[in-house]
Design a protein around this motif. Structure first.
Motif, PDB file in Angstrom:
ATOM      1  N   ALA A 298      21.068  19.443 -34.173  1.00  0.00           N
ATOM      2  CA  ALA A 298      19.668  19.452 -34.592  1.00  0.00           C
ATOM      3  C   ALA A 298      18.750  19.064 -33.432  1.00  0.00           C
ATOM      4  N   LYS A 328      15.369  13.298 -40.224  1.00  0.00           N
ATOM      5  CA  LYS A 328      14.032  13.751 -40.621  1.00  0.00           C
ATOM      6  C   LYS A 328      12.959  12.807 -40.092  1.00  0.00           C
ATOM      7  N   ILE A 338      10.480  19.380 -40.133  1.00  0.00           N
ATOM      8  CA  ILE A 338      11.864  19.346 -40.613  1.00  0.00           C
ATOM      9  C   ILE A 338      11.907  18.963 -42.078  1.00  0.00           C
ATOM     10  N   LEU A 347      15.001  23.084 -39.729  1.00  0.00           N
ATOM     11  CA  LEU A 347      14.109  22.728 -38.626  1.00  0.00           C
ATOM     12  C   LEU A 347      13.355  23.972 -38.173  1.00  0.00           C
TER      13      LEU A 347
END
Length: 409
Positions: A298, A328, A338, A347
């Protein structure tokens, strides 16, 4: 300890040595406790492995495993079948919030004497070791693979072995296969057909054997992230790794190819090279079998300005922290758009990253290490940076070796 990170070195050429896999080390330490004729080389120097080793040596009384989730699961099974030993197995405040009732129920099916001393379904546990004569367990398949591995690791020392019937879709299959492969390596017969796993009792003691732990692929993930963010030609060599790894996180090699990083194996090393800057605008992947690398991926996507949809993340809710919510909050601080559910992360692409942001780590080693590569883009702060010792004590030293400027605040 709060650290300030920054790096303008985006054309890295370095070699790093990473100690043994935490996952393999903890499994082999338990097997060594059951079969003392086994010897182990390249054991992880992580806090988790040290806590596991210490816990196995305690005969009675309180065993405190702090934040070590793997040790909690594995030691629960280990002490349950240690006849005559009585222990209270406990851990940190967060550990007492992480459920273990499913594993306790499974061990009770085998005949274990385990009770909850505080909240039902959660540590601390009072464990009275006894002979476990039953050999059949039925449990949900979509639970942490550590519950399953805990049962499999003790199975060959049970009088009648184990038949484990898993109901539903199985989570983190590579970690189960790792456990079975290590059992096979010491001479234990196993089978894994459909949703039924069988482990035969080991009738004869295994011969003296030296087992070498492969280096940790989860730890390698942060260098994949770094190489993906750097310029073309950046190259990092990591040791010691195998192309036929037992670790599920070795899927990093194929994932990061989509972020312009190629992987080659040379003389027990894995060589990561940035070979392309042509990236897709959106990355989708099901991480059911490798959830521990979700944070790294991520953050890599955010750094590269691409969107991502990651699924199969339901086990992240009960890790050192709720990793989905933590991602987050921290990515949002940096300017990310996000959203998360109980098992997914979404995302949106972003072209700007806020600088001098302070990242909170939530007692989670992977939060600290996953966000560190962003210092190639903007200066940032990492709170409670010492948390990396849980799995990778040398992380900050190795980051300095590849050119990151790190100062304590």
């Amino acid at each position: 300890m709060k650290l300030h990170l920054f790096s303008q070195n985006t054309h890295i050429q370095q070699s790093i040595t990473i100690t043994g896999s935490k996952s393999e080390s903890n499994r082999l330490l338990l097997l060594q406790a059951l079969f003392p004729q086994l010897s182990i080389e390249n054991v992880s120097n992580s806090d988790d492995a040290c806590v596991m080793d210490e816990g196995l040596s305690i005969k009675e009384g309180v065993v405190d495993i702090h934040h070590a989730g793997t040790a909690m699961r594995f030691l629960t099974a280990f002490f349950a079948m240690q006849e005559g030993r009585s222990v209270i197995l406990t851990g940190s405040k967060r550990m007492k919030e992480r459920p273990i009732g499913i594993l306790v129920d499974a061990l009770r099916q085998l005949g274990a004497d385990i009770s909850f001393t505080q909240d039902e379904g959660y540590p601390p546990l009072q464990i009275e070791g006894r002979r476990l004569d039953e050999s059949r367990v039925v449990m949900a398949a979509n639970v942490s693979s550590q519950y399953i591995s805990a049962l499999l690791l003790i199975a060959s020392r049970l009088p009648n072995g184990l038949e484990l019937i898993l109901e539903g879709d199985i989570t983190s299959v590579p970690y189960i296969e790792m456990t079975l492969s290590l059992l096979n390596e010491i001479g234990v017969d196993t089978s894994f057909n459909g949703n039924i796993i069988r482990v035969m009792p080991l009738m004869n003691e295994p011969e003296s054997k030296k087992l070498v732990v492969e280096s940790d692929w989860s730890s390698a993930s942060y260098f994949y992230s770094i190489v993906s963010i750097c310029q073309l030609g950046t190259q990092v060599r990591l040791s010691s790794y195998k192309s036929n790894s037992l670790q599920g996180d070795s899927v990093l090699a194929s994932i990061y190819q989509q972020f312009g990083v190629t992987t080659e194996f040379e003389d027990n090393q894995v060589v990561l090279t940035k070979t392309s800057e042509k990236l897709q605008l959106h990355f989708e992947y099901d991480l059911t079998h490798a959830p521990d690398i979700a944070q790294t991926i991520a953050v890599s996507c955010f750094a590269l300005g691409i969107g991502c949809s990651l699924s199969g993340l339901h086990t992240l809710k009960i890790k050192e922290t709720d990793r989905l919510e933590a991602l987050k909050v921290e990515l949002s601080k940096l300017g990310a758009q996000i959203d998360v559910t109980n098992s997914e992360l979404f995302l949106k692409p972003s072209l700007t990253i806020k600088s001098e942001v302070t990242i909170d780590t939530y007692n989670d080693h992977r939060m600290a290490m996953a966000f560190a590569p962003l210092a190639l883009k903007v200066p940032l702060y990492i709170n409670d940076a010492e948390v990396v010792s849980k799995s990778y004590p040398d992380f900050w030293r190795d980051m300095e070796q590849i050119g990151f400027l790190i100062s304590e605040q």
